[in-house]
Design a protein around this motif. Structure first.
Motif, mmCIF file in Angstrom:
data_model
loop_
_atom_site.group_PDB
_atom_site.id
_atom_site.type_symbol
_atom_site.label_atom_id
_atom_site.label_comp_id
_atom_site.label_asym_id
_atom_site.label_seq_id
_atom_site.Cartn_x
_atom_site.Cartn_y
_atom_site.Cartn_z
ATOM 1 N N GLU A 27 0.841 -1.183 0.000
ATOM 2 C CA GLU A 27 0.000 0.000 0.000
ATOM 3 C C GLU A 27 0.886 1.246 0.000
ATOM 4 O O GLU A 27 1.603 1.505 0.973
ATOM 5 C CB GLU A 27 -0.820 -0.015 1.304
ATOM 6 N N VAL A 28 0.841 2.008 -1.083
ATOM 7 C CA VAL A 28 1.587 3.269 -1.134
ATOM 8 C C VAL A 28 0.666 4.369 -0.641
ATOM 9 O O VAL A 28 -0.354 4.661 -1.252
ATOM 10 C CB VAL A 28 2.076 3.580 -2.569
ATOM 11 N N LEU A 29 1.043 5.000 0.469
ATOM 12 C CA LEU A 29 0.166 5.999 1.086
ATOM 13 C C LEU A 29 0.566 7.431 0.753
ATOM 14 O O LEU A 29 -0.170 8.367 1.056
ATOM 15 C CB LEU A 29 0.174 5.797 2.606
ATOM 16 N N HIS A 30 1.751 7.597 0.156
ATOM 17 C CA HIS A 30 2.206 8.948 -0.231
ATOM 18 C C HIS A 30 2.970 8.811 -1.543
ATOM 19 O O HIS A 30 3.965 8.088 -1.602
ATOM 20 C CB HIS A 30 3.106 9.530 0.864
ATOM 21 N N GLY A 40 4.765 4.212 -11.712
ATOM 22 C CA GLY A 40 3.715 4.691 -10.815
ATOM 23 C C GLY A 40 3.443 3.811 -9.607
ATOM 24 O O GLY A 40 3.895 2.664 -9.523
ATOM 25 N N ALA A 41 2.703 4.371 -8.671
ATOM 26 C CA ALA A 41 2.454 3.726 -7.385
ATOM 27 C C ALA A 41 1.661 2.424 -7.525
ATOM 28 O O ALA A 41 1.963 1.428 -6.872
ATOM 29 C CB ALA A 41 1.727 4.681 -6.446
ATOM 30 N N ARG A 42 0.629 2.450 -8.386
ATOM 31 C CA ARG A 42 -0.219 1.257 -8.534
ATOM 32 C C ARG A 42 0.581 0.087 -9.109
ATOM 33 O O ARG A 42 0.443 -1.057 -8.692
ATOM 34 C CB ARG A 42 -1.430 1.564 -9.429
ATOM 35 N N GLU A 43 1.455 0.407 -10.079
ATOM 36 C CA GLU A 43 2.291 -0.623 -10.678
ATOM 37 C C GLU A 43 3.277 -1.169 -9.651
ATOM 38 O O GLU A 43 3.555 -2.369 -9.600
ATOM 39 C CB GLU A 43 3.025 -0.036 -11.888
ATOM 40 N N PHE A 44 3.812 -0.280 -8.808
ATOM 41 C CA PHE A 44 4.732 -0.671 -7.738
ATOM 42 C C PHE A 44 4.049 -1.681 -6.811
ATOM 43 O O PHE A 44 4.598 -2.742 -6.499
ATOM 44 C CB PHE A 44 5.159 0.580 -6.966
ATOM 45 N N GLU A 45 2.839 -1.360 -6.414
ATOM 46 C CA GLU A 45 2.080 -2.243 -5.515
ATOM 47 C C GLU A 45 1.815 -3.593 -6.164
ATOM 48 O O GLU A 45 2.047 -4.650 -5.563
ATOM 49 C CB GLU A 45 0.736 -1.582 -5.159
ATOM 50 N N GLY A 50 2.921 -10.820 -3.954
ATOM 51 C CA GLY A 50 3.169 -12.220 -4.295
ATOM 52 C C GLY A 50 4.638 -12.581 -4.435
ATOM 53 O O GLY A 50 4.981 -13.753 -4.552
ATOM 54 N N ARG A 51 5.509 -11.575 -4.421
ATOM 55 C CA ARG A 51 6.937 -11.850 -4.561
ATOM 56 C C ARG A 51 7.554 -12.288 -3.243
ATOM 57 O O ARG A 51 7.105 -11.895 -2.165
ATOM 58 C CB ARG A 51 7.682 -10.593 -5.031
ATOM 59 N N VAL A 52 8.630 -13.080 -3.353
ATOM 60 C CA VAL A 52 9.352 -13.519 -2.159
ATOM 61 C C VAL A 52 10.678 -12.748 -2.067
ATOM 62 O O VAL A 52 11.439 -12.689 -3.033
ATOM 63 C CB VAL A 52 9.625 -15.037 -2.208
ATOM 64 N N ILE A 53 10.908 -12.155 -0.928
ATOM 65 C CA ILE A 53 12.158 -11.414 -0.700
ATOM 66 C C ILE A 53 13.254 -12.428 -0.381
ATOM 67 O O ILE A 53 13.136 -13.200 0.566
ATOM 68 C CB ILE A 53 11.991 -10.431 0.481
ATOM 69 N N VAL A 98 4.638 3.838 3.062
ATOM 70 C CA VAL A 98 4.375 2.593 2.334
ATOM 71 C C VAL A 98 4.278 1.447 3.338
ATOM 72 O O VAL A 98 5.056 1.380 4.287
ATOM 73 C CB VAL A 98 5.508 2.275 1.324
ATOM 74 N N ARG A 99 3.305 0.576 3.122
ATOM 75 C CA ARG A 99 3.115 -0.556 4.009
ATOM 76 C C ARG A 99 3.145 -1.852 3.215
ATOM 77 O O ARG A 99 2.456 -1.977 2.205
ATOM 78 C CB ARG A 99 1.763 -0.436 4.712
ATOM 79 N N LEU A 100 3.976 -2.792 3.636
ATOM 80 C CA LEU A 100 3.999 -4.123 3.008
ATOM 81 C C LEU A 100 3.541 -5.138 4.041
ATOM 82 O O LEU A 100 4.099 -5.212 5.139
ATOM 83 C CB LEU A 100 5.423 -4.490 2.570
ATOM 84 N N SER A 101 2.525 -5.925 3.679
ATOM 85 C CA SER A 101 2.116 -7.005 4.575
ATOM 86 C C SER A 101 2.561 -8.326 3.956
ATOM 87 O O SER A 101 2.878 -8.394 2.770
ATOM 88 C CB SER A 101 0.601 -6.982 4.775
#
Length: 293
Positions: A27-30, A40-45, A50-53, A98-101
């Motif tokens: 979630e990109v909040l800013h 862009g932000a939506r593409e970033f999200e 689904g990716r693994v770090i 930005v929040r990553l769950s």
DNA sequence: CCTACCACCTGTAAGC
DNA sequence: TGCTTACAGGTGGTAG
């Protein structure tokens, strides 16, 4: 804000707490937090979900998290950025950007940044000779002095070819990365050099001494968990380091130099400050005008 | 090509 | 108390 030791403290936290985990939602909040991510932000999200770090990497002040194939999420903390590992139920931080769950339901990774000079982006990895893979947008960043492949002799040669002051050269991330205003001042004090000394006037041995000072001060800071004057500079668990207690000159205007007792002075530098001991680090004579042999 | 400088932001502390 | 100013760990873009 954070210089190499503080960023390395964050990298270690990421390696421990987020490497190996699958990202569920982003979630990109800013929008400014991903301003360098051109799609862009939506593409970033969407692209991160689904990716693994796989791990947590760093060069200088840049961090990146490789995610599958050949891409990675780059993070730069700027002056006030934080990467925090917190329970999903924790209330949103004041400057949460930005929040990553994660798919495992474990702690979030949150990018919090008061001044918004920091940023996140997705980029492809490029292989650079000799044998280091870094994200494409930071290929121009030089190796940092704690990297195995940092070339001391190349650094010395390039440094002494510069027509600028030594402190400016130390802050040039394409020459040596990871050094910022604090550690530049601390290393110059240790090497007994004034920051306005012309880079091309240093001898080979003085250059080696300065580089050793940079490494020493960074390693000592790392042992203390980095430098923090306030709650802005923290590890992924929100804890501050203690190296501020060991600083010799930075932020110590009018306090005694721990080597000779002379009062530390502060001078304006690039809309910021430079701190030094006027006795240990005498200001160099003004240099002859350039040009003309 | 190289070097110097400012804009980009928000918050805090000091000075009046 | 409130207003104004100075300053804060960085760097990319651009003017010269």
């Amino acid at each position: 804000m954070p210089e190499l030791p503080e960023v390395e403290v964050v990298r270690r936290g990421l390696a421990r707490w987020v490497a190996g985990r699958e990202i569920a939602e982003v979630e990109v909040l800013h929008p400014r937090a991903v301003r360098r991510h051109l799609p862009g932000a939506r593409e970033f999200e969407a692209r991160l979900s689904g990716r693994v770090i796989s791990s947590a990497e760093r060069r200088g002040k840049y961090l990146w998290l490789p995610v599958g194939d050949d891409s990675s999420m780059i993070a730069h903390l700027g002056m006030s950025g934080q990467l925090l590992v917190v329970p999903p139920s924790a209330p949103p931080e004041r400057h949460l950007r930005v929040r990553l769950s994660f798919a495992d339901g474990g702690p979030d990774l949150r990018f919090v940044d008061q001044r918004t000079f920091g940023h996140l982006m997705l980029a492809d990895l490029v292989r650079l000779p000799p044998a280091r893979t870094v994200p494409e947008p930071i290929w121009h960043i030089a190796p940092d002095p704690l990297e195995e492949l940092f070339d001391d002799r190349l650094f010395a040669r390039r440094l002494r070819a510069k027509r600028t002051e030594i402190k400016r050269a130390l802050l040039d991330q394409s020459l040596i990365s990871g050094v910022g205003n604090i550690y530049a001042d601390e290393a110059l004090w240790r090497a007994k050099l004034h920051g306005t000394r012309e880079a091309d006037s240093l001898t080979g041995s003085k250059t080696a001494e300065l580089l050793a000072a940079v490494r020493d001060v960074m390693n000592e800071a790392l042992d203390q968990g980095g430098t923090s004057f306030d709650s802005l500079y923290v590890n992924v668990n929100g804890e501050s380091g203690y190296f501020d207690r060991s600083l010799a000159v930075y932020g110590r205007k009018d306090l005694p130099c721990s080597r000779c007792g002379t009062a530390v002075t502060r001078e304006p530098f690039m809309n910021r400050s430079s701190y030094s001991c006027p006795r240990c680090q005498p200001r160099p004579r003004v240099r002859r005008p350039a040009g003309r042999l």
